[in-house]
Design a protein around this motif. Structure first.
Motif, PDB file in Angstrom:
ATOM      1  N   ALA A 212      -0.215  -2.560  10.036  1.00  0.00           N
ATOM      2  CA  ALA A 212       0.060  -3.066   8.687  1.00  0.00           C
ATOM      3  C   ALA A 212      -1.158  -2.808   7.821  1.00  0.00           C
ATOM      4  O   ALA A 212      -2.292  -3.046   8.241  1.00  0.00           O
ATOM      5  CB  ALA A 212       0.361  -4.550   8.742  1.00  0.00           C
ATOM      6  N   VAL A 223       3.575  -0.409   6.185  1.00  0.00           N
ATOM      7  CA  VAL A 223       3.653  -0.824   7.591  1.00  0.00           C
ATOM      8  C   VAL A 223       4.257   0.294   8.422  1.00  0.00           C
ATOM      9  O   VAL A 223       5.400   0.705   8.204  1.00  0.00           O
ATOM     10  CB  VAL A 223       4.511  -2.095   7.776  1.00  0.00           C
ATOM     11  CG1 VAL A 223       4.345  -2.628   9.197  1.00  0.00           C
ATOM     12  CG2 VAL A 223       4.159  -3.168   6.763  1.00  0.00           C
ATOM     13  N   ILE A 273       1.203  -8.196   9.508  1.00  0.00           N
ATOM     14  CA  ILE A 273       1.264  -8.069   8.047  1.00  0.00           C
ATOM     15  C   ILE A 273       0.429  -9.167   7.388  1.00  0.00           C
ATOM     16  O   ILE A 273      -0.392  -8.898   6.496  1.00  0.00           O
ATOM     17  CB  ILE A 273       2.737  -8.141   7.557  1.00  0.00           C
ATOM     18  CG1 ILE A 273       3.498  -6.892   8.012  1.00  0.00           C
ATOM     19  CG2 ILE A 273       2.802  -8.292   6.041  1.00  0.00           C
ATOM     20  CD1 ILE A 273       5.004  -6.958   7.783  1.00  0.00           C
TER      21      ILE A 273
END
Ligand code: PCD
Ligand SMILES: [Cu+]
Length: 799
Positions: A212, A223, A273
Motif C-alpha cells: 500500500a 495498492v 493501507i
C-alpha cells in the motif's frame, strides 16, 4: 467462389482463433521466473508489516502492552485495534452485510485472528516487534461445531452485535414444503443420508499480500494486491477509508493462484493501507503460509441431512434437505447472490425432480470466517457433493444400478429450457449422452464383472459416478450484485493503426490463461492474429469497470464482452471498408479478417487496412480511431454438465485406497482453447482427489486449528495424483455470443463425489453408508471394522 477468395481465406486455427490449442502466452514469463507478483514489488522507502495473531480461539482482551515493541530499533509503527478505532477502522463491513474485526478490540473470536500489527524497516524486525507485544487474554469457552453453537447454553460469540443473543447467523428456506411433504407421503421408498462436507482450504501457492502506498502530497492511494476483483476492492476501500475512487488505484499484478482465496477483503489489506496512510510511506504485507491457512479463505464446513422420495421404478418424486453451515466468527462470504446460502439450491438441477424443499441455517463459531467459494460458485460444491452422495445411496436403497438410476432421472434433451423446483432455468445440455460416453469409456459392464470376480478373491473394487450441472457465470443484473453493483463485466479494445491491438477487461486472471484466450476471441471475431493482441487486466486506472474473476464467470461474462466489443469494432471497420472499396455498406461481405465486395469477391480489404484507414483515410464526417468498449449483462447463468467416473481398489487390511481410473466427460459448450480447458479440468480433478483423499484441516474442542501446515494439509503432487482420461461433448450455450459456458470449477465441484462414491461402492457389503471426507485410510479401516458410518465433524465439547 473464385480461387482468389479461397486463397485469401484465413485459417482460424492458424491465427490462434477459437478452437486453437494455442500455447499460453503468459507462460513465457511464468516458466522463466519472470512473473511479477506482489512480493516482487519494491517501492522507494518501503516498510514491512507483520501481523500479531491470537493464539487462542475465544477470549476477552484485558490489555495490550506495546511498549517493548516500540523500543526495538527499526520499528516504525505498532498498530492496535484501539488506534484503528480512532480512525473508525477497528471494524469493517463484509460483503455479506455483516461486520468483521480488522484488529480485535474487545474479544478474539478465532485462533489466528488479527490483534495488532507492526511496521518496521524489514520483515524480520516487524516479526520481532510482534513477539514483543504482550496481550493479556481472559479465556472464554470456544465452540467449533455449529450445532453446538446453536444450543441454548452456548456462549454468544458475536456479543458485539446489537440484539444478537445467540449464534444464529442466518436462516433461509426455499421450495414448496407442502408439495414436498405430499411427495414423501406418496413415496414407495425414502432414501436418507447425513454427511459433513469438511472445512477445506484453497491454499494457493502464493499467499495473500499487499503493497500500500499513500502519497501524502497528492493524497492518492495505490495498492498492489493479490485480489481476484480489483474494482470491488476499490469500491470497498472508497467506502471504508472514505476516499474518492479516482484517488484510489488498485493493481493486481500476477497472481499465483486464487481459487477463491483472494476474493474477500482481509484485515491484512486494510492494516497495510492504514499503516501507509499513517506513515506516509509504502508498506508491504506478505502473509506467511500458516497465516494463510489459519485465517483466510476457508471453504465448505457444511452439514447436510436430506432425503429423496422415490417411486419403486426409481423415479424421484421429491427432495428435501436441511443444511447447517459453519460460518466462523464473521459472516464474510464474498458471494453476490441475493440468497444467504449462495446457490446451494442448484442441487438436483440436472435431474427431473418435480418438487423440493430446502432449509438452511448459518452459525457463528470460534473459527476463522468460512464460506469462501473455493473453486465453487457459492455453495454449489457442497450442494453437488451432497446430491451425488445421496443419489448413490438412493440407488442402493431402490435396488437399481447407479448409472441406470441416474439415466431414469436426468433431464432429457427435449425438456430444455427446464425450470428446476428451486427456480433456476437450465437451458441446454445432453446429459444422457455424456453419461453414456463416460460409461463406455470406463468399460462399465466389464468393470462390474471384474469387481465380482475380484470379490471372490477378497479384493474390494469400487466404482463411483458423479453427474451434475453447475450454474456458472454470475450473474444477471436481476439477481446478482456486490455492494449494490450489478454483476456485468466489460471489455475495451483498441486497434492501433497497424492493426495490432490492446484488449483490457474487468476480469482478473490468476493462472487461468486469459492473456491467451481473450486474444483468441478477438482473432475469431476480427481475424486479427491472436499474437497481435495484447491482453491486460487488473489495474483499476486502465481496465474498464468489472467484477473480477471467480465463479467461472470470466468466459460467460467478460468473454462475452470481448466478443461484443470486437463486433462493435467490426461494425465500424465495415464502414471504413465500404469507403475504401467505394461501394455502399450493404454490398459488403465479411469473411474472417477481410471485407469484400459481394459481386466481386476478389476486391477486398483486410481488417488491418481498415485499421490504417481509421487513422489515415476515414470518410468525411467519421470520427477517427478504432476503439470501443462493451459492458455485458448475461441473460442467464451458463449450465455446463459433467460426468465423472472413478474406479478404486480398497485394501481391506489397511484401509488405503488406490485410484484405478478416472474418466471425465465435460460439456462446457464451445471451447475457446481446448488445451486450456483440459488443463482446467485436470486441475479441478486433482483438487477433487485431494479433498476426498488427503486434505485434513480441523479444530480441537478448544478451537485450536489442527492441520494448518503442509505436513497435514497435503497438496497433491504429480506423484500421487492419478491420471485422467478426458472426453468431450459440446452443447453450445444458447445465450452466450460464442456458445461458451464456464468450466474452471466443474471438476472440483463434481469430482469429489465420484471418488467417495467409488470407495463407498467398494464397501457396499458392509452396510456403511457414509465416511466423511477426507476419506483417510484410518476412517476406511474403522468403517470396515465396525460396520458404522465415520463422521469427520469437529468435536462438541462437554464441559
Ligand atoms: N468454454 C470455455 C470455457 C473456458 N475456457 C478457458 O478456460 C479458462 C477458465 O475459464 P472460466 O471457466 O470462465 O473461469 P474463469 O472465470 O476464467 O476462472 C475462474 C475459475 O478458475 C479456476 N481455475 C484456476 N486455474 C488456475 N491456474 N489458477 C486459479 O487460481 C484457478 N482458479 C479456479 C477458480 S476457483 Mo473461484 O475463485 O473459488 O469462485 S472460480 C475459478 C479461461 O482461460 C477460459 O478462457 C475456454 O477456453 N473455453
Ligand atoms: Cu462452496
Amino acid at each position: 467462389m473464385s480461387e482468389a477468395t479461397n486463397s485469401t481465406q484465413l485459417d482460424e486455427v492458424r491465427i490462434g482463433g477459437i478452437g486453437a490449442s494455442r500455447k499460453r502466452v503468459e507462460d513465457a514469463r511464468f516458466i522463466r521466473g519472470r512473473g511479477s507478483y506482489v512480493d516482487d514489488i519494491t517501492l522507494p522507502g518501503m516498510l514491512h508489516m507483520e501481523i500479531l495473531r491470537s493464539p487462542v480461539a475465544h477470549a476477552r482482551i484485558k490489555s495490550i502492552d506495546t511498549s517493548k515493541a516500540w523500543e526495538i530499533p527499526g520499528v516504525r509503527l505498532v498498530l492496535t485495534g484501539e488506534m484503528a478505532a480512532q480512525r473508525n477502522l477497528a471494524w469493517m463491513p463484509t460483503l455479506s452485510y455483516d461486520t468483521q474485526a480488522v484488529l480485535a478490540t474487545d474479544k478474539v473470536r478465532f485462533q489466528g485472528q488479527e490483534v495488532a500489527c507492526v511496521v518496521a524497516d524489514d520483515p524480520y524486525i516487524a516479526k520481532d516487534g510482534c513477539e514483543a507485544i504482550v496481550v493479556e487474554y481472559e479465556p472464554l469457552p470456544a465452540v467449533v461445531n455449529p450445532r453446538q453453537a446453536m444450543a441454548e447454553d452456548a456462549p454468544v460469540i458475536r456479543d458485539d452485535k446489537e440484539g444478537q443473543t445467540d449464534n444464529l447467523c442466518y436462516s433461509w428456506e426455499v421450495g414448496d414444503k407442502e408439495a414436498t411433504d405430499r411427495a414423501f407421503e406418496q413415496a414407495d421408498v425414502i432414501s436418507r443420508l447425513s454427511l459433513h462436507y469438511p472445512r477445506s482450504h484453497p491454499s494457493p501457492i502464493e499467499n495473500c499480500g499487499a503493497v500500500a502506498s499513500f502519497d501524502q502530497a497528492t493524497e492518492n492511494l495505490t495498492v498492489y494486491m493479490t485480489t481476484q476483483a480489483p474494482h470491488i476492492i476499490r469500491a470497498a476501500v472508497a467506502l471504508v477509508a472514505e476516499l474518492p475512487e479516482h484517488m484510489i488505484r488498485i493493481i493486481s499484478p500476477d497472481i499465483g493462484g486464487g481459487f477463491g482465496n483472494k476474493v474477500p477483503v482481509y484485515p491484512g489489506y486494510v492494516c497495510a493501507i492504514l499503516c501507509s496512510i499513517l506513515l506516509g510511506k509504502p508498506v508491504k504485507w506478505i502473509e506467511d503460509k500458516s497465516g494463510n491457512l489459519i485465517s483466510t479463505g476457508f471453504a465448505r464446513d457444511m452439514y447436510f441431512d436430506g432425503e429423496l422420495a422415490l417411486r419403486s421404478d426409481g423415479r424421484i418424486l421429491g427432495v428435501r434437505f436441511h443444511a447447517d453451515t459453519d460460518q466462523g466468527a464473521f459472516f464474510s462470504d464474498a458471494q453476490p447472490s441475493k440468497f444467504k446460502i449462495g446457490l446451494v439450491h442448484s442441487a438436483f438441477a440436472c435431474y427431473d425432480v418435480p418438487t423440493g424443499h430446502i432449509t438452511a441455517r448459518g452459525a457463528y463459531t470460534n473459527k476463522a470466517p468460512g464460506g469462501v467459494a473455493y473453486r465453487c460458485s457459492f455453495r454449489v460444491t457442497e450442494a453437488m457433493f451432497f446430491q451425488e452422495r445421496l443419489m448413490a445411496a438412493a440407488a442402493v436403497d431402490v435396488g437399481l444400478d447407479p448409472a441406470e438410476f441416474r439415466r431414469r432421472n436426468l433431464v432429457r434433451d427435449d425438456q430444455f429450457p427446464y425450470r428446476t423446483p428451486f427456480g433456476f432455468l437450465t437451458d441446454s445440455g445432453q446429459y444422457q449422452k455424456c453419461l453414456d460416453l463416460g460409461l463406455e469409456a470406463i468399460g462399465y459392464d466389464q468393470f462390474l464383472e471384474d469387481k465380482e470376480e475380484a470379490a471372490k478373491r477378497g479384493r474390494r473394487l469400487g466404482i463411483g459416478i458423479s453427474t451434475m450441472t453447475e450454474p456458472l457465470g454470475a450473474g444477471n443484473s436481476r439477481e446478482y450484485d456486490i455492494l449494490g453493483i450489478k454483476m456485468f463485466d466489460s471489455a475495451e479494445l483498441r486497434v492501433h493503426p497497424t492493426g495490432k491491438a490492446i484488449l483490457r477487461t474487468g476480469a482478473k486472471t490468476q493462472g487461468q490463461g486469459h492473456e491467451t484466450t481473450w486474444a483468441q476471441i478477438v482473432a475469431h471475431e476480427l481475424g486479427i492474429p491472436a499474437a497481435d493482441v495484447l491482453v491486460e487486466e487488473g489495474d483499476t486506472d486502465t481496465a474498464p469497470f468489472g467484477m473480477g474473476t471467480y465463479a467461472s464467470r470470466s468466459t460467460p461474462v467478460a468473454g462475452a464482452a470481448v466478443a461484443m466489443v470486437s463486433r462493435k469494432i467490426r461494425a465500424k471497420a465495415r464502414k471504413l471498408a465500404a469507403h475504401l472499396l467505394e461501394v455502399s455498406e450493404e454490398d459488403i461481405e465479411w469473411e474472417l479478417g477481410r471485407f469484400y465486395v459481394r459481386s466481386a469477391p476478389a476486391r477486398g480489404v483486410s481488417i488491418q487496412e481498415c485499421a490504417a484507414a481509421a487513422y489515415g483515410n476515414m470518410p468525411d464526417g467519421m470520427e477517427p480511431g478504432l476503439e470501443n468498449n462493451a459492458y455485458y449483462d448475461p441473460p442467464n447463468l451458463t449450465w455446463p454438465f459433467a460426468c465423472y467416473i472413478v474406479t478404486v481398489e480398497v485394501d481391506p487390511e489397511s484401509g488405503v485406497w488406490d485410484v484405478l481410473r478416472v474418466v471425465a466427460v465435460d460439456d462446457c459448450g464451445v471451447r475457446i482453447n481446448p488445451m486450456i480447458v483440459e488443463g482446467q479440468i485436470m486441475g479441478g480433478l486433482t483438487e477433487a482427489y485431494a479433498m476426498s483423499n488427503m486434505q485434513f484441516i480441523t479444530f480441537d474442542a478448544d478451537g485450536n486449528c489442527v492441520g494448518s501446515n503442509y505436513m497435514d494439509y497435503l497438496l497433491p503432487t504429480a506423484w500421487e495424483t492419478p491420471g485422467f482420461e478426458l472426453h468431450e461433448v459440446t452443447t453450445p450455450c444458447p445465450h452466450h455470443p460464442l456458445g461458451a459456458k464456464g468450466v474452471g470449477e466443474c471438476a472440483a465441484v463434481g469430482g469429489p463425489a465420484a471418488f467417495v462414491n467409488a470407495v463407498m461402492d467398494a464397501l457396499s457389503d458392509t452396510g456403511v453408508r457414509n465416511i466423511d471426507m477426507p476419506v483417510l485410510p484410518d476412517r476406511v479401516w474403522e468403517a470396515i471394522a465396525t460396520g458404522q458410518d465415520v463422521s469427520g465433524a469437529p468435536p462438541v465439547r462437554n464441559d
